[in-house]
Design an enzyme around this catalytic site. Sequence first.
Site, mmCIF file in Angstrom:
data_model
loop_
_atom_site.group_PDB
_atom_site.id
_atom_site.type_symbol
_atom_site.label_atom_id
_atom_site.label_comp_id
_atom_site.label_asym_id
_atom_site.label_seq_id
_atom_site.Cartn_x
_atom_site.Cartn_y
_atom_site.Cartn_z
ATOM 1 N N HIS A 167 0.835 -1.207 0.000
ATOM 2 C CA HIS A 167 0.000 0.000 0.000
ATOM 3 C C HIS A 167 0.870 1.258 0.000
ATOM 4 O O HIS A 167 1.862 1.331 0.723
ATOM 5 C CB HIS A 167 -0.920 0.026 1.215
ATOM 6 C CG HIS A 167 -2.042 -0.953 1.141
ATOM 7 N ND1 HIS A 167 -2.921 -0.999 0.095
ATOM 8 C CD2 HIS A 167 -2.429 -1.927 2.007
ATOM 9 C CE1 HIS A 167 -3.809 -1.948 0.309
ATOM 10 N NE2 HIS A 167 -3.523 -2.542 1.461
ATOM 11 N N CYS B 13 -0.117 1.616 -5.588
ATOM 12 C CA CYS B 13 -1.105 2.491 -6.223
ATOM 13 C C CYS B 13 -0.506 3.864 -6.510
ATOM 14 O O CYS B 13 0.427 4.309 -5.839
ATOM 15 C CB CYS B 13 -2.335 2.642 -5.334
ATOM 16 S SG CYS B 13 -3.226 1.098 -5.110
#
Length: 189
Positions: free
Chosen positions: A109, A167
């Site tokens: 993440h 991301c």
Amino acid sequence: MIRKLAFLIILVGLGFAGVGGWQLWHGSVKQHETMKKAQALTVTKKDPVKYKDWDPIKGETIGILYIPRLDKKLGIVEGTSPDQLEKGVGHYKSSALPGKNDQVVLSGHRDTVFRHFGEIQKGDDISVDLPYGTYTYVVDHMKIVDKDDRTIIHSTKPKEELVLTTCYPFSYIGDAPKRYIIYAYPKKK
């Protein structure tokens, strides 16, 4: 009426802040537990031949990712489900493990384990420490792709390649529309 509405908005805001704070704290605790397991697992190098056919189960702690530029040591778990990524860096089950002369894919993440990921530069070293050895890679290049681009994950046999994904954009709130990919290759000895 306006006072009640303002009070309600403040309560809702505090609720969201509380949930976000709890999620950050809970994730931090899980990552710390994973790192402790990874350190215990990698403290003594075992015979690489024994690990020739090692097939870790999903959720299992398998090693440590070290990024010197960020001064970060991160626990690696098998799998990339939300539960597994909460524990640390996830290893894509369908990709190879380091030392297997194929593509190794690790994901994390952007707002937890891969915070400051954009600071990594071409030429930086990245190491993966496993129970059967330490593998050092050199960052070759980066690219940004759509979040649905599955062409990133593929066999590169017999050439080993480390791929790190997260991301993008890094400061995006919510589900980001892109992925930031870092490609690294084994460091020549």
